[in-house]
Design an enzyme around this catalytic site. Structure first.
Site, PDB file in Angstrom:
ATOM      1  N   SER A   1      -0.642   5.378   7.910  1.00 41.01           N
ATOM      2  CA  SER A   1      -0.215   5.201   6.529  1.00 41.01           C
ATOM      3  C   SER A   1      -0.392   3.731   6.132  1.00 41.01           C
ATOM      4  O   SER A   1      -1.493   3.184   6.240  1.00 41.01           O
ATOM      5  CB  SER A   1       1.223   5.684   6.360  1.00 41.01           C
ATOM      6  OG  SER A   1       1.573   5.810   5.001  1.00 41.01           O
TER       7      SER A   1
ATOM      8  N   GLU B   1      -7.153  10.247   5.604  1.00 41.13           N
ATOM      9  CA  GLU B   1      -5.973  11.079   5.355  1.00 41.13           C
ATOM     10  C   GLU B   1      -5.206  10.492   4.192  1.00 41.13           C
ATOM     11  O   GLU B   1      -5.360   9.319   3.862  1.00 41.13           O
ATOM     12  CB  GLU B   1      -5.110  11.192   6.613  1.00 41.13           C
ATOM     13  CG  GLU B   1      -4.477   9.899   7.080  1.00 41.13           C
ATOM     14  CD  GLU B   1      -3.101   9.668   6.478  1.00 41.13           C
ATOM     15  OE1 GLU B   1      -2.411  10.644   6.113  1.00 41.13           O
ATOM     16  OE2 GLU B   1      -2.699   8.494   6.356  1.00 41.13           O
TER      17      GLU B   1
ATOM     18  N   HIS C   1      -0.472  12.279   7.885  1.00 33.53           N
ATOM     19  CA  HIS C   1       0.812  12.760   7.374  1.00 33.53           C
ATOM     20  C   HIS C   1       0.930  14.273   7.572  1.00 33.53           C
ATOM     21  O   HIS C   1       0.823  15.066   6.638  1.00 33.53           O
ATOM     22  CB  HIS C   1       0.962  12.418   5.893  1.00 33.53           C
ATOM     23  CG  HIS C   1       1.180  10.974   5.624  1.00 33.53           C
ATOM     24  ND1 HIS C   1       0.141  10.074   5.508  1.00 33.53           N
ATOM     25  CD2 HIS C   1       2.316  10.248   5.435  1.00 33.53           C
ATOM     26  CE1 HIS C   1       0.628   8.870   5.253  1.00 33.53           C
ATOM     27  NE2 HIS C   1       1.957   8.943   5.208  1.00 33.53           N
TER      28      HIS C   1
END
Length: 313
Positions: free
Chosen positions: A111, A213, A283
């Site tokens: 992230s 992602e 995630h």
């Protein structure tokens, strides 16, 4: 040249740090610590792990000091991030890359931590790990064995891990364009990867297996970021592209999910290179660990991603 960190062994120390957003649940972090201790690792908390400065886990000075302290610490073998959120990029201009280069360690997160992965890998050649964090992953009550086993396989074994998939994780993988490609891995959160463009920390896209992602972004924003990468000529440089499951990026509706998949297809299919959607990383509960810079093979024809060389020494 790749700088591989020493492998993690039983009895080694894993340090927890929060370079971005503040810890949301101390109980979750404590569950993660207990889980790591059950695996016979020692756990060390960074001094400012539980600090809170609005949307940041302490001041920039505190968070940077924690990172430098842990890279310098003689007993710490791995640095595990508590969570993402926002704030990693603010630390980069003052990061001591010479310190990192002289004390290579396993660094794990995803992230917002994409910003630190890009900077560390670009400036030092360190193999870092796009993988599960303490808060959202290792501290969950329903942590899948897949997620933990993937992490341990990559950071504890000085040999090629092979396929990132378990037979139970092949459902939902879809081919956009068939083919095979080999190259160094570039695993990243799409938003954070785009934020590196035009900076000294923008990673090299040439002949890479680009693994993207995302979470919580509507399809039009995904489209906008992919379009920016296309306008910059960067997606064209990749050898192949793998997309994660992005399980919560479409608010759960079948229509929205179909729209998002359409965006991936429309933007990526014309590149005429191997592309697959739905690999378990990022995630998602089933979060495979992907090492930056290590050679891998993307087999879009059969829906697989294989790591071809060791990530640790």
């Amino acid at each position: 040249m790749l700088l591989r960190p020493p492998r993690l062994e039983p009895g080694d120390t894993i340090a927890l740090v929060a370079p971005a957003g503040p810890v949301r649940s101390r109980d979750t972090i404590e569950r993660a610590i207990a889980r790591l201790e059950q695996l016979h690792y020692r756990v060390l908390a960074a001094p400012h792990l539980f600090h809170n400065n609005g949307y940041l886990a302490g001041s920039d000075r505190q968070r940077l000091a924690d990172l430098h302290r842990l890279f310098r610490h003689p007993r710490v073998k791995a640095i595990l991030c508590a969570r993402g959120g926002y704030g990693s990029a603010r630390l980069i201009p003052r990061l001591d890359f010479d310190l990192v280069r002289s004390h290579p360690k396993i660094f794990i997160g995803y992230s917002d931590l994409t910003a630190l992965h890009a900077a560390l890998h670009t400036r030092t050649g360190l193999v870092t790990f796009h993988g599960p964090m303490a808060g959202p992953d290792l501290g969950r009550r329903d942590l899948p064995a897949f997620t933990l086993q993937s992490l341990l396989q990559v950071v504890t074994q000085p040999r090629a891990p092979g396929s990132i998939l378990h037979p139970t994780q092949r459902a939902g993988i879809r081919t956009v364009r068939k083919g095979r490609a080999t190259g160094p891995l570039l695993p990243a959160n799409l938003t954070l990867l785009v934020s590196t463009l035009g900076t000294p920390y923008q990673p090299d896209f040439r002949n890479r297996i680009l693994c993207l992602e995302e979470v919580g972004e509507p399809p039009y924003r995904i489209d906008r970021m992919l379009t920016q990468l296309l306008h910059a000529g960067l997606l064209q440089q990749a050898a192949g592209i793998a997309i994660g499951r992005c399980e919560t990026s479409t608010s759960g509706s079948d229509a929205a999910r179909a729209t998002l998949e359409k965006v991936w297809e429309e933007r990526l299919r014309p590149l005429r290179k191997p592309v697959i959607i739905g690999l378990p990383f990022g995630h998602t509960r089933f979060n495979a660990t992907l090492p930056w810079g290590v050679r891998a093979e993307l087999d879009a024809t059969h829906g697989d991603l294989r790591i071809l060389e060791p990530a640790v020494r």
